[in-house]
Design a protein around this motif. Structure first.
Motif, PDB file in Angstrom:
ATOM      1  N   LEU A   1      25.465  15.757 -12.595  1.00 26.94           N
ATOM      2  CA  LEU A   1      27.031  15.305 -12.057  1.00 26.94           C
ATOM      3  C   LEU A   1      27.766  14.884 -13.384  1.00 26.94           C
ATOM      4  O   LEU A   1      29.058  14.902 -13.325  1.00 26.94           O
ATOM      5  CB  LEU A   1      26.789  14.060 -11.190  1.00 26.94           C
ATOM      6  CG  LEU A   1      26.328  14.531  -9.773  1.00 26.94           C
ATOM      7  CD1 LEU A   1      26.109  13.312  -9.062  1.00 26.94           C
ATOM      8  CD2 LEU A   1      27.515  15.290  -9.066  1.00 26.94           C
ATOM      9  N   ALA A   2      27.039  14.433 -14.205  1.00 28.63           N
ATOM     10  CA  ALA A   2      27.755  13.731 -15.574  1.00 28.63           C
ATOM     11  C   ALA A   2      28.577  14.932 -16.085  1.00 28.63           C
ATOM     12  O   ALA A   2      29.675  14.752 -16.519  1.00 28.63           O
ATOM     13  CB  ALA A   2      26.879  13.037 -16.479  1.00 28.63           C
ATOM     14  N   VAL A   3      28.086  16.053 -16.247  1.00 32.97           N
ATOM     15  CA  VAL A   3      28.245  17.286 -16.950  1.00 32.97           C
ATOM     16  C   VAL A   3      29.588  17.691 -16.205  1.00 32.97           C
ATOM     17  O   VAL A   3      30.748  18.054 -16.505  1.00 32.97           O
ATOM     18  CB  VAL A   3      27.376  18.349 -17.036  1.00 32.97           C
ATOM     19  CG1 VAL A   3      28.120  19.750 -17.508  1.00 32.97           C
ATOM     20  CG2 VAL A   3      26.403  17.978 -17.934  1.00 32.97           C
TER      21      VAL A   3
ATOM     22  N   TYR B   1      18.177  15.051  -1.403  1.00 39.33           N
ATOM     23  CA  TYR B   1      16.909  14.895  -2.518  1.00 39.33           C
ATOM     24  C   TYR B   1      15.877  13.762  -2.176  1.00 39.33           C
ATOM     25  O   TYR B   1      14.822  13.913  -2.306  1.00 39.33           O
ATOM     26  CB  TYR B   1      17.569  14.748  -3.873  1.00 39.33           C
ATOM     27  CG  TYR B   1      16.813  14.138  -4.955  1.00 39.33           C
ATOM     28  CD1 TYR B   1      15.527  15.211  -5.418  1.00 39.33           C
ATOM     29  CD2 TYR B   1      16.528  13.039  -5.393  1.00 39.33           C
ATOM     30  CE1 TYR B   1      14.619  14.891  -6.238  1.00 39.33           C
ATOM     31  CE2 TYR B   1      15.529  12.406  -6.227  1.00 39.33           C
ATOM     32  CZ  TYR B   1      14.634  13.291  -6.621  1.00 39.33           C
ATOM     33  OH  TYR B   1      13.719  12.947  -7.430  1.00 39.33           O
ATOM     34  N   VAL B   2      16.601  12.862  -1.550  1.00 40.61           N
ATOM     35  CA  VAL B   2      15.652  11.514  -1.524  1.00 40.61           C
ATOM     36  C   VAL B   2      15.031  11.864  -0.116  1.00 40.61           C
ATOM     37  O   VAL B   2      13.726  11.719  -0.116  1.00 40.61           O
ATOM     38  CB  VAL B   2      16.547  10.276  -1.364  1.00 40.61           C
ATOM     39  CG1 VAL B   2      15.556   9.082  -0.788  1.00 40.61           C
ATOM     40  CG2 VAL B   2      17.369  10.178  -2.250  1.00 40.61           C
ATOM     41  N   ARG B   3      15.511  12.288   0.765  1.00 46.40           N
ATOM     42  CA  ARG B   3      14.751  12.683   2.158  1.00 46.40           C
ATOM     43  C   ARG B   3      13.639  13.832   2.175  1.00 46.40           C
ATOM     44  O   ARG B   3      12.543  13.630   2.402  1.00 46.40           O
ATOM     45  CB  ARG B   3      15.831  13.253   3.140  1.00 46.40           C
ATOM     46  CG  ARG B   3      15.265  13.588   4.653  1.00 46.40           C
ATOM     47  CD  ARG B   3      16.227  14.208   5.419  1.00 46.40           C
ATOM     48  NE  ARG B   3      15.743  14.896   6.520  1.00 46.40           N
ATOM     49  CZ  ARG B   3      15.197  16.048   6.874  1.00 46.40           C
ATOM     50  NH1 ARG B   3      15.298  16.791   5.947  1.00 46.40           N
ATOM     51  NH2 ARG B   3      14.698  16.473   8.208  1.00 46.40           N
ATOM     52  N   GLY B   4      14.110  14.650   1.141  1.00 47.25           N
ATOM     53  CA  GLY B   4      12.765  15.860   0.902  1.00 47.25           C
ATOM     54  C   GLY B   4      11.644  15.124   0.324  1.00 47.25           C
ATOM     55  O   GLY B   4      10.633  15.446   0.496  1.00 47.25           O
TER      56      GLY B   4
ATOM     57  N   PHE C   1      12.535  10.878 -11.996  1.00 44.64           N
ATOM     58  CA  PHE C   1      12.440  11.915 -13.079  1.00 44.64           C
ATOM     59  C   PHE C   1      13.726  12.718 -12.173  1.00 44.64           C
ATOM     60  O   PHE C   1      14.729  13.124 -13.103  1.00 44.64           O
ATOM     61  CB  PHE C   1      11.415  12.786 -13.062  1.00 44.64           C
ATOM     62  CG  PHE C   1      11.561  13.938 -13.733  1.00 44.64           C
ATOM     63  CD1 PHE C   1      11.484  13.856 -15.239  1.00 44.64           C
ATOM     64  CD2 PHE C   1      11.832  15.131 -13.491  1.00 44.64           C
ATOM     65  CE1 PHE C   1      11.527  15.099 -16.160  1.00 44.64           C
ATOM     66  CE2 PHE C   1      12.077  16.397 -14.395  1.00 44.64           C
ATOM     67  CZ  PHE C   1      11.855  16.154 -15.513  1.00 44.64           C
ATOM     68  N   GLY C   2      13.691  13.069 -10.923  1.00 41.32           N
ATOM     69  CA  GLY C   2      14.619  13.990 -10.427  1.00 41.32           C
ATOM     70  C   GLY C   2      16.140  13.480 -10.203  1.00 41.32           C
ATOM     71  O   GLY C   2      16.976  14.017 -10.332  1.00 41.32           O
ATOM     72  N   LEU C   3      16.107  11.991  -9.841  1.00 42.66           N
ATOM     73  CA  LEU C   3      17.361  11.419  -9.687  1.00 42.66           C
ATOM     74  C   LEU C   3      18.074  11.459 -11.310  1.00 42.66           C
ATOM     75  O   LEU C   3      19.238  11.549 -11.257  1.00 42.66           O
ATOM     76  CB  LEU C   3      17.123   9.828  -9.526  1.00 42.66           C
ATOM     77  CG  LEU C   3      18.594   9.026  -9.476  1.00 42.66           C
ATOM     78  CD1 LEU C   3      19.317   9.621  -8.474  1.00 42.66           C
ATOM     79  CD2 LEU C   3      18.027   7.400  -8.794  1.00 42.66           C
ATOM     80  N   ALA C   4      17.166  11.308 -12.130  1.00 43.47           N
ATOM     81  CA  ALA C   4      17.949  11.085 -13.595  1.00 43.47           C
ATOM     82  C   ALA C   4      18.605  12.511 -13.706  1.00 43.47           C
ATOM     83  O   ALA C   4      19.825  12.582 -14.382  1.00 43.47           O
ATOM     84  CB  ALA C   4      17.127  10.817 -14.734  1.00 43.47           C
TER      85      ALA C   4
ATOM     86  N   ARG D   1      25.527   4.049 -12.605  1.00 43.88           N
ATOM     87  CA  ARG D   1      24.809   2.741 -12.096  1.00 43.88           C
ATOM     88  C   ARG D   1      24.933   2.495 -10.613  1.00 43.88           C
ATOM     89  O   ARG D   1      24.233   2.183  -9.780  1.00 43.88           O
ATOM     90  CB  ARG D   1      25.175   1.599 -12.953  1.00 43.88           C
ATOM     91  CG  ARG D   1      24.698   1.514 -14.435  1.00 43.88           C
ATOM     92  CD  ARG D   1      25.315   0.304 -15.010  1.00 43.88           C
ATOM     93  NE  ARG D   1      24.683  -0.818 -14.355  1.00 43.88           N
ATOM     94  CZ  ARG D   1      25.323  -2.088 -14.474  1.00 43.88           C
ATOM     95  NH1 ARG D   1      26.217  -2.246 -15.426  1.00 43.88           N
ATOM     96  NH2 ARG D   1      24.553  -3.100 -13.923  1.00 43.88           N
ATOM     97  N   ARG D   2      26.096   2.783 -10.063  1.00 43.24           N
ATOM     98  CA  ARG D   2      26.317   2.714  -8.578  1.00 43.24           C
ATOM     99  C   ARG D   2      25.639   3.756  -7.946  1.00 43.24           C
ATOM    100  O   ARG D   2      24.914   3.252  -6.730  1.00 43.24           O
ATOM    101  CB  ARG D   2      27.748   3.060  -8.162  1.00 43.24           C
ATOM    102  CG  ARG D   2      28.723   1.600  -8.725  1.00 43.24           C
ATOM    103  CD  ARG D   2      30.008   1.824  -8.436  1.00 43.24           C
ATOM    104  NE  ARG D   2      31.008   0.783  -8.741  1.00 43.24           N
ATOM    105  CZ  ARG D   2      32.214   0.889  -8.606  1.00 43.24           C
ATOM    106  NH1 ARG D   2      32.923   1.647  -7.936  1.00 43.24           N
ATOM    107  NH2 ARG D   2      32.851  -0.311  -9.114  1.00 43.24           N
ATOM    108  N   LEU D   3      25.462   4.994  -8.198  1.00 39.61           N
ATOM    109  CA  LEU D   3      24.894   5.862  -7.737  1.00 39.61           C
ATOM    110  C   LEU D   3      23.128   5.614  -8.047  1.00 39.61           C
ATOM    111  O   LEU D   3      22.668   6.069  -6.785  1.00 39.61           O
ATOM    112  CB  LEU D   3      25.240   7.222  -8.086  1.00 39.61           C
ATOM    113  CG  LEU D   3      26.578   7.834  -7.616  1.00 39.61           C
ATOM    114  CD1 LEU D   3      26.671   9.223  -7.773  1.00 39.61           C
ATOM    115  CD2 LEU D   3      26.836   7.743  -5.856  1.00 39.61           C
ATOM    116  N   GLU D   4      22.765   5.251  -9.101  1.00 39.20           N
ATOM    117  CA  GLU D   4      21.399   4.938  -9.239  1.00 39.20           C
ATOM    118  C   GLU D   4      21.023   3.929  -8.256  1.00 39.20           C
ATOM    119  O   GLU D   4      19.966   3.953  -7.483  1.00 39.20           O
ATOM    120  CB  GLU D   4      21.228   4.726 -10.584  1.00 39.20           C
ATOM    121  CG  GLU D   4      21.298   5.582 -11.677  1.00 39.20           C
ATOM    122  CD  GLU D   4      21.177   4.838 -12.943  1.00 39.20           C
ATOM    123  OE1 GLU D   4      20.732   5.828 -13.898  1.00 39.20           O
ATOM    124  OE2 GLU D   4      21.450   3.911 -13.356  1.00 39.20           O
TER     125      GLU D   4
END
Length: 198
Positions: free
Chosen positions: A191-193, A118-121, A182-185, A53-56
């Motif tokens: 990362l969770a893995v 990712y966000v900048r791209g 979609f990409g963020l998820a 949740r923090r990274l989201e």
């Protein structure tokens, strides 16, 4: 007198007169980045529970900043990051979020850079899309509809006919906000893995 022009400002001054106040264009860009982050990155004082949740929250805040200031992503360097103090707030948020997992510093920085890149791209498309929409009077979906005929005339395009039908039926839109979510998820799933494997 300062007058707004879209998302830019007319300072009623010549371009070169700015260099009486800064040493170079690079220094001016750093000041602009710093001011953009200082006034536009919106992170709460109280962090939500849980690393995901923090990274989201922080990644969406960065995306929102780039959405509000489309010029920002293209001027920020990934390989030679500008030293803008206010931008370190985002970096600090990511690193503190992951600190409990006791990863080595290199891995932590790779995660931070991956999220930022990712966000900048995706954000690199914001300004060109705004210009294209202004110049054509069409949003990206309307423009894509005008290209269907040309696509079907390309050699081998018959193979795409079923695919294009499925796209039409699904209501797919080439929307940057949808692509971002979609990409963020998927990134956070990865990362969770990695975190579980520790």
């Amino acid at each position: 007198m300062v007058q707004p022009i879209g998302q830019r400002m007319d300072l009623d001054a010549s371009t070169m007169s700015l260099y009486r106040h800064v040493r170079s264009k690079d220094e001016l860009v750093v000041f602009m980045i710093d001011a953009a982050f200082a006034s536009g990155l919106r992170l709460p004082d109280k962090r939500p529970r849980g690393w995901r949740r923090r990274l989201e929250l922080s990644t969406r805040a960065l995306w929102a900043l780039f959405r509000r200031r489309p010029w920002l992503a293209p001027v920020m360097s990934l390989t030679r990051p500008q030293l803008a103090p206010s931008a370190l707030v985002y970096t600090d948020w990511v690193l503190q979020t992951l600190a409990p997992f006791r990863m080595d510093a290199g891995k932590l920085l790779h995660i931070h850079v991956m999220l930022f890149a990712y966000v900048r791209g995706l954000a690199m498309s914001l300004e060109p899309e705004a210009i294209a929409e202004r110049d054509t009077g069409m949003d990206s979906d309307e423009w894509m509809q005008t290209q269907e005929g040309a696509l079907m005339e390309l050699p081998g395009s018959s193979a795409f006919a079923d695919f294009m039908r499925q796209i039409d039926e699904s209501g797919f839109e080439l929307d940057l906000d949808t692509l971002f979510e979609f990409g963020l998820a998927r990134i956070l799933d990865g990362l969770a893995v990695m975190i579980r494997a520790r």
